[in-house]
Write a protein that holds these residues in place. Structure first.
Motif, mmCIF file in Angstrom:
data_model
loop_
_atom_site.group_PDB
_atom_site.id
_atom_site.type_symbol
_atom_site.label_atom_id
_atom_site.label_comp_id
_atom_site.label_asym_id
_atom_site.label_seq_id
_atom_site.Cartn_x
_atom_site.Cartn_y
_atom_site.Cartn_z
ATOM 1 N N ALA A 1 -6.341 1.634 10.782
ATOM 2 C CA ALA A 1 -6.877 0.268 10.691
ATOM 3 C C ALA A 1 -8.292 0.241 11.263
ATOM 4 O O ALA A 1 -9.173 -0.456 10.748
ATOM 5 N N ARG A 2 -8.512 1.031 12.316
ATOM 6 C CA ARG A 2 -9.844 1.091 12.922
ATOM 7 C C ARG A 2 -10.860 1.724 11.985
ATOM 8 O O ARG A 2 -12.064 1.600 12.183
ATOM 9 N N GLU A 3 -10.378 2.421 10.958
ATOM 10 C CA GLU A 3 -11.274 3.048 9.972
ATOM 11 C C GLU A 3 -11.375 2.198 8.706
ATOM 12 O O GLU A 3 -11.893 2.646 7.686
ATOM 13 N N GLY A 4 -10.785 0.998 8.761
ATOM 14 C CA GLY A 4 -10.890 0.108 7.610
ATOM 15 C C GLY A 4 -9.783 0.257 6.582
ATOM 16 O O GLY A 4 -9.868 -0.302 5.493
ATOM 17 N N TRP A 5 -8.727 1.016 6.930
ATOM 18 C CA TRP A 5 -7.630 1.214 5.985
ATOM 19 C C TRP A 5 -6.410 0.408 6.399
ATOM 20 O O TRP A 5 -5.954 0.496 7.547
ATOM 21 N N GLY A 6 -5.869 -0.356 5.481
ATOM 22 C CA GLY A 6 -4.624 -1.081 5.717
ATOM 23 C C GLY A 6 -3.483 -0.280 5.112
ATOM 24 O O GLY A 6 -3.379 -0.163 3.895
ATOM 25 N N LEU A 7 -2.638 0.277 5.975
ATOM 26 C CA LEU A 7 -1.527 1.102 5.490
ATOM 27 C C LEU A 7 -0.241 0.299 5.439
ATOM 28 O O LEU A 7 0.130 -0.364 6.406
ATOM 29 N N ARG A 8 0.436 0.391 4.306
ATOM 30 C CA ARG A 8 1.812 -0.072 4.240
ATOM 31 C C ARG A 8 2.696 1.158 4.155
ATOM 32 O O ARG A 8 2.296 2.160 3.545
ATOM 33 N N ILE A 9 3.870 1.070 4.733
ATOM 34 C CA ILE A 9 4.767 2.227 4.746
ATOM 35 C C ILE A 9 5.992 1.913 3.902
ATOM 36 O O ILE A 9 6.671 0.912 4.134
ATOM 37 N N LEU A 10 6.254 2.773 2.925
ATOM 38 C CA LEU A 10 7.469 2.638 2.119
ATOM 39 C C LEU A 10 8.566 3.475 2.760
ATOM 40 O O LEU A 10 8.415 4.692 2.907
ATOM 41 N N LEU A 11 9.655 2.805 3.147
ATOM 42 C CA LEU A 11 10.762 3.482 3.836
ATOM 43 C C LEU A 11 12.073 3.221 3.111
ATOM 44 O O LEU A 11 12.255 2.162 2.493
ATOM 45 N N PRO A 12 13.026 4.152 3.223
ATOM 46 C CA PRO A 12 14.367 3.877 2.717
ATOM 47 C C PRO A 12 15.007 2.744 3.528
ATOM 48 O O PRO A 12 14.762 2.619 4.730
ATOM 49 N N GLY A 13 15.820 1.951 2.867
ATOM 50 C CA GLY A 13 16.479 0.836 3.552
ATOM 51 C C GLY A 13 17.710 1.276 4.327
ATOM 52 O O GLY A 13 18.822 0.819 4.051
ATOM 53 N N TYR A 14 17.507 2.131 5.325
ATOM 54 C CA TYR A 14 18.614 2.473 6.224
ATOM 55 C C TYR A 14 19.045 1.198 6.943
ATOM 56 O O TYR A 14 18.257 0.260 7.080
ATOM 57 N N ARG A 15 20.266 1.225 7.495
ATOM 58 C CA ARG A 15 20.773 0.020 8.172
ATOM 59 C C ARG A 15 19.811 -0.488 9.241
ATOM 60 O O ARG A 15 19.505 -1.676 9.317
ATOM 61 N N GLU A 16 19.321 0.439 10.101
ATOM 62 C CA GLU A 16 18.499 0.004 11.233
ATOM 63 C C GLU A 16 17.153 -0.561 10.751
ATOM 64 O O GLU A 16 16.581 -1.436 11.390
ATOM 65 N N VAL A 17 16.666 -0.067 9.628
ATOM 66 C CA VAL A 17 15.386 -0.565 9.111
ATOM 67 C C VAL A 17 15.565 -1.973 8.549
ATOM 68 O O VAL A 17 14.777 -2.879 8.843
ATOM 69 N N LEU B 1 -0.768 3.402 0.633
ATOM 70 C CA LEU B 1 0.686 3.375 0.797
ATOM 71 C C LEU B 1 1.148 4.702 1.370
ATOM 72 O O LEU B 1 0.927 5.756 0.769
ATOM 73 N N ALA B 2 1.776 4.644 2.551
ATOM 74 C CA ALA B 2 2.409 5.840 3.116
ATOM 75 C C ALA B 2 3.848 5.868 2.633
ATOM 76 O O ALA B 2 4.512 4.830 2.586
ATOM 77 N N VAL B 3 4.335 7.032 2.258
ATOM 78 C CA VAL B 3 5.718 7.183 1.804
ATOM 79 C C VAL B 3 6.382 8.192 2.716
ATOM 80 O O VAL B 3 5.923 9.334 2.827
ATOM 81 N N ALA B 4 7.462 7.750 3.383
ATOM 82 C CA ALA B 4 8.060 8.633 4.394
ATOM 83 C C ALA B 4 9.535 8.312 4.575
ATOM 84 O O ALA B 4 9.991 7.208 4.273
ATOM 85 N N SER B 5 10.260 9.275 5.092
ATOM 86 C CA SER B 5 11.697 9.117 5.300
ATOM 87 C C SER B 5 12.027 8.639 6.709
ATOM 88 O O SER B 5 13.177 8.318 6.998
ATOM 89 N N GLU B 6 11.052 8.631 7.600
ATOM 90 C CA GLU B 6 11.288 8.094 8.938
ATOM 91 C C GLU B 6 10.003 7.552 9.522
ATOM 92 O O GLU B 6 8.911 7.935 9.081
#
Ligand code: ADP
Length: 476
Positions: free
Chosen positions: A32-48, A5-10
């Protein structure tokens, strides 16, 4: 696939104020090419939320720092996202960090503490049956996660990546309780920073492992000149810190296929883009190089020095086109320099497509930063044959091979380096740039070297994958 899980503000292309977004957006494909499935946790800004559309809710919080919140999961722009919908924190205009008048949102500590709180919950309980093996935290906005994990008694591995030490995420001490932080952690050995709560320091002290975005910046961070008051904290964890260079998304940034430009595969193919760029900026043709700057206008970027060194370029027939926004004083100073000039042109604003046209049309990209953790514009410059002229600092030092006589003779030079970073040295470097440019065959060679230089994630993705493994082993 392994789960992280990646956690980021943008995260580009959804929401971007700087290089952090590019990196967060590019890492999932690279890993992904290294076998890792990343999900990104982002703030629910309007555009997101708009990009996400109607997607399932994984869990809810009745009161997340002053209002209800829901965690949604879905895909947007080819990315697997977890999005924290919390209207009281994120449903507003302005930018991710600033209000319409350019001031920090007063509740920024709560806005990003909320993100960290939810990340810790995902690590502890999972979300929709998915649970990460590691949390990859980006900058101060994600740096409280290890504190919330400890408070929950969860030993999940955390890797904190420092993209820019200049931003500490400070909050007044009286918000301790409101931010649900343990009072016993508020000490100089913990997350107290001279009477304030420092989110970044919390992560620097408590994350399992630390990384930053270039080997040189990893060394610089340990010195008072660059550590911005946190060098001691970082020195104490020097054995747990590594520098891994950022790559760029070489599919989104491919001069052979880029829909924003007239595509090209060799330096000669840049001519049409150059002519179009001169026209677009209202610059006259001259015998010198067309230089471009694409940058936040902040003290960090050294553009006040460049302004003073500029005659060295314009007196030799050089041209400069600048795209940037930020510090009002710098914006005005640059606009004044461009007034009535056919050699200097300035666009104030943020314009992704224009930035592509500038890298494509520019002969050189100028990056005279006072400090630069990694820097991406020099990498885009390399990829698009806009030869970088850079300060010898951070990632700029690690990614450019200086066109000194030996490197030119060996045929390996990719750009020019300035050191020390003074107005005089910058002027001298601009003169050298003009001299090199005047030898058209040599300049084309430099451009070809630049375009061939590897700027993708080929080396860095395996380095991150290995670091994930070490981080997991260390937490276990
Ligand atoms: P930083 O993250 O410190 O701003 P980087 O060089 O790491 O610096 O990343 C900056 C990113 O933002 C690059 O992708 C650059 O092209 C982009 N950028 C900066 N300013 C502008 C602008 N005014 N318009 C378009 N893109 C910009």
């Amino acid at each position: 696939m392994r789960a992280a899980l990646a956690v980021a503000s943008e995260c580009a292309p959804l929401v971007k104020t700087g290089g952090l977004a590019d990196v967060v957006g590019a890492l999932p494909a690279a890993l992904a090419r290294e076998g890792w499935g990343l999900r990104i946790l982002l703030p629910g800004y309007r555009e997101v939320l708009a990009a996400l559309g109607e997607v399932p809710v994984l869990f809810e919080e009745a009161d997340l720092f002053g209002g209800p919140a829901r965690l949604r999961a879905g895909r947007a722009a080819g990315l697997e996202l977890l999005v924290l919908e919390a209207p009281h924190l994120y449903d507003r205009g302005g930018s991710p960090y600033l209000d319409e008048r350019g001031h920090d949102w007063p509740d920024n500590p709560e806005r990003f503490a909320a993100l960290c709180w939810i990340a810790a919950r995902v690590a502890a309980e999972g979300a929709g049956g998915w649970r990460p093996e590691i949390l990859h935290l980006h900058d101060w906005q994600a740096a409280l996660v290890p504190v919330y994990l400890r408070a929950r008694g969860v030993a999940a591995p955390t890797l904190l990546t420092i993209h820019n030490i200049a931003f500490h995420g400070l909050a007044p001490a009286d918000r301790l309780e409101r931010l649900r932080l343990p009072a016993e952690g508020f000490t100089p050995e913990g997350f107290e920073y001279y009477g304030h709560i420092s989110a970044l320091k919390a992560g620097l002290v408590h994350a399992t492992r630390l990384s930053t975005v270039s080997p040189t910046y990893a060394r610089e961070l340990q010195t008072p000149d660059y550590g911005m008051g946190l060098d001691g904290v970082i020195r104490a964890r020097a054995g747990h810190l590594v520098g891994i260079l950022n790559g760029i998304d070489t599919r989104a940034w491919d001069p052979a296929t880029d829909p924003a430009i007239r595509p090209f595969r060799s330096p000669a193919g840049k001519a049409a883009n150059r002519a179009a760029l001169l026209r677009e900026f209202g610059l006259g043709e001259g015998e010198g190089p067309l230089c471009v700057v694409i940058s936040r206008l902040s003290d960090q970027k050294g553009l006040d020095l460049l302004l003073r060194a500029l005659p060295a370029l314009t007196d030799r027939g050089g041209r400069l086109a600048l795209l940037g926004t930020g510090d009002r004083g710098l914006e005005e100073a640059w606009l004044r320099a461009a007034e009535g000039s056919d050699r200097v042109a300035v666009r104030i604003g943020y314009d992704e497509a224009l930035s592509h046209r500038m890298f494509a049309g520019g002969d050189a990209v100028l990056v005279p930063s006072r400090f630069e953790p990694c820097g991406l514009t020099q990498l885009y410059g390399l990829r698009y044959g806009a030869v970088p002229l850079v300060a010898l600092t951070g990632g700029l030092a690690d990614t450019i091979i200086n066109a000194n006589d030996a490197a030119l003779k060996a045929g390996v030079a990719t750009g020019l380096q300035v050191h020390p970073l003074t107005v005089d040295a910058l002027a001298a470097a601009l003169i050298r740039l003009c001299e090199l440019y005047a030898d058209r065959a040599l300049w084309a060679r430099l451009q070809r070297n630049a375009m061939r230089h590897p700027v993708g994630w080929e080396a860095s993705a395996p380095a991150y994958a290995a670091l994930y493994e070490r981080t997991i082993a260390a937490a276990g």
